[in-house]
Design a protein around this motif. Structure first.
Motif, short mmCIF file in Angstrom:
data_model
loop_
_atom_site.label_atom_id
_atom_site.label_comp_id
_atom_site.label_asym_id
_atom_site.label_seq_id
_atom_site.Cartn_x
_atom_site.Cartn_y
_atom_site.Cartn_z
N GLU A 1 23.81 -52.30 16.79
CA GLU A 1 25.13 -52.04 17.37
C GLU A 1 26.10 -51.67 16.27
OE1 GLU A 1 26.07 -55.67 19.42
OE2 GLU A 1 26.50 -56.75 17.59
N HIS B 1 17.22 -54.50 17.57
CA HIS B 1 18.39 -54.01 18.28
C HIS B 1 19.47 -53.68 17.26
CE1 HIS B 1 17.49 -55.69 22.52
NE2 HIS B 1 16.37 -55.51 21.86
N SER C 1 11.08 -56.03 18.05
CA SER C 1 12.24 -55.89 18.93
C SER C 1 13.52 -55.82 18.10
CB SER C 1 12.31 -57.07 19.91
OG SER C 1 13.41 -56.94 20.78
N ARG D 1 15.55 -59.32 17.58
CA ARG D 1 15.76 -60.18 18.75
C ARG D 1 14.61 -61.16 18.97
NH1 ARG D 1 21.06 -60.10 19.55
NH2 ARG D 1 21.82 -58.05 20.06
#
Length: 85
Positions: free
Chosen positions: A33, A31, A29, A68
């Motif tokens: 940004e 992620h 998982s 995550r």
């Protein structure tokens, strides 16, 4: 505020214009940004507004990656989760 080790930087001066970041281990998982990165030149306390930029070395665009699943495991145990970064 998160600190990043110096080896977290990716060399963008390579001959290719494409930057490849390998998928990190121990996660399913991941992620990401985009972030504005501010490199601090020198510390200070109660710095007047007119002198603030004397403390900034520069800016960059960053891509923050977080595993995550590892972050959630650490949080559930009350442990620091910076290893998920």
């Amino acid at each position: 505020f998160f600190q990043k080790p110096s080896d977290a930087a990716v060399d963008t001066t390579a001959s290719s214009s494409v930057c490849r970041i390998p998928y990190p281990p121990m996660t399913s998982s991941l992620h990401f940004e985009g972030e504005l990165v501010v490199a601090i030149h020198k510390g200070g306390l109660r710095i007047p507004e007119h002198a603030a930029m004397d403390h900034v070395l520069g800016y960059a665009v960053g891509c923050d990656l977080t595993r995550r699943d590892l972050q959630a495991q650490a949080k559930s145990k009350g442990q620091p989760w910076d290893s998920a970064k």
